[in-house]
Design a protein around this motif. Structure first.
Motif, PDB file in Angstrom:
ATOM      1  N   UNK A   2       0.838  -1.192   0.000  1.00 56.99           N
ATOM      2  CA  UNK A   2       0.000   0.000   0.000  1.00 56.99           C
ATOM      3  C   UNK A   2       0.879   1.250   0.000  1.00 56.99           C
ATOM      4  N   UNK A   3       0.501   2.226  -0.821  1.00 54.68           N
ATOM      5  CA  UNK A   3       1.131   3.538  -0.747  1.00 54.68           C
ATOM      6  C   UNK A   3       0.302   4.338   0.245  1.00 54.68           C
ATOM      7  N   UNK A   4       0.936   4.770   1.336  1.00 55.12           N
ATOM      8  CA  UNK A   4       0.251   5.518   2.393  1.00 55.12           C
ATOM      9  C   UNK A   4       0.742   6.962   2.331  1.00 55.12           C
ATOM     10  N   UNK A   5      -0.135   7.852   1.882  1.00 60.22           N
ATOM     11  CA  UNK A   5       0.215   9.265   1.730  1.00 60.22           C
ATOM     12  C   UNK A   5      -0.356  10.000   2.934  1.00 60.22           C
ATOM     13  N   UNK A   6       0.538  10.644   3.689  1.00 62.73           N
ATOM     14  CA  UNK A   6       0.119  11.249   4.954  1.00 62.73           C
ATOM     15  C   UNK A   6       0.851  12.543   5.259  1.00 62.73           C
ATOM     16  N   UNK A   7       0.301  13.274   6.226  1.00 65.23           N
ATOM     17  CA  UNK A   7       0.985  14.405   6.848  1.00 65.23           C
ATOM     18  C   UNK A   7       1.207  13.955   8.288  1.00 65.23           C
ATOM     19  N   UNK A   8       2.465  13.691   8.679  1.00 65.23           N
ATOM     20  CA  UNK A   8       2.734  13.078   9.989  1.00 65.23           C
ATOM     21  C   UNK A   8       2.129  13.784  11.200  1.00 65.23           C
ATOM     22  N   UNK A   9       1.911  15.096  11.136  1.00 66.43           N
ATOM     23  CA  UNK A   9       1.345  15.807  12.288  1.00 66.43           C
ATOM     24  C   UNK A   9      -0.176  15.672  12.368  1.00 66.43           C
ATOM     25  N   UNK A  11      -3.580  14.074  13.106  1.00 71.53           N
ATOM     26  CA  UNK A  11      -3.999  13.023  14.036  1.00 71.53           C
ATOM     27  C   UNK A  11      -4.763  11.906  13.325  1.00 71.53           C
ATOM     28  N   UNK A  12      -5.522  12.246  12.301  1.00 70.38           N
ATOM     29  CA  UNK A  12      -6.232  11.210  11.542  1.00 70.38           C
ATOM     30  C   UNK A  12      -5.234  10.303  10.830  1.00 70.38           C
TER      31      UNK A  12
END
Length: 116
Positions: A2-9, A11-12
């Motif tokens: 899976x490619x997991x695209x996130x903003x580490x800060x 909370x979701x």
């Protein structure tokens, strides 16, 4: 994988990452601000997700609000909206999980079961 695209800060995003870890889902992590999705990626993800394009916008984000996109988006065509999304990762709703032709935007554990 899976490619997991996130903003580490976000909370979701943190909850989604914890869910992936707890459920043994292998993923590649990508920081949305450091490596913004491209126009081509966004176009493909939009098509594969089956979601309306507006679902890809981070409507609760400061940038979305400061650009007054709530009023501007209805007057923009799909290509203009995709180009706008590709300019800054903070405009894009997150997290995004991409696995094959499955594209999930936002985190709803019941939907994410598809990734197992």
């Amino acid at each position: 994988m899976v490619l997991f695209v996130e903003y580490p800060k976000c909370t979701t995003c943190q909850k989604a990452k914890k869910w992936l870890d707890e459920n043994g889902v292998e993923y590649t992590d990508r920081h949305i601000k450091e490596e913004n999705p491209t126009f081509e990626e966004l176009k493909k993800w939009h098509e594969e997700s089956g979601l309306p394009l507006r679902k890809f916008f981070n409507t609760s984000g400061l940038l979305y609000k400061s650009m007054e996109l709530k009023d501007k988006l209805p007057n923009m065509n799909e290509e203009e909206q995709l180009k706008l999304l590709a300019t800054d990762g903070m405009l894009v709703k997150r997290p995004i999980a991409v696995s094959g032709k499955t594209v999930l935007v936002g985190f709803k554990p019941a939907e994410w079961e598809k990734l197992k």
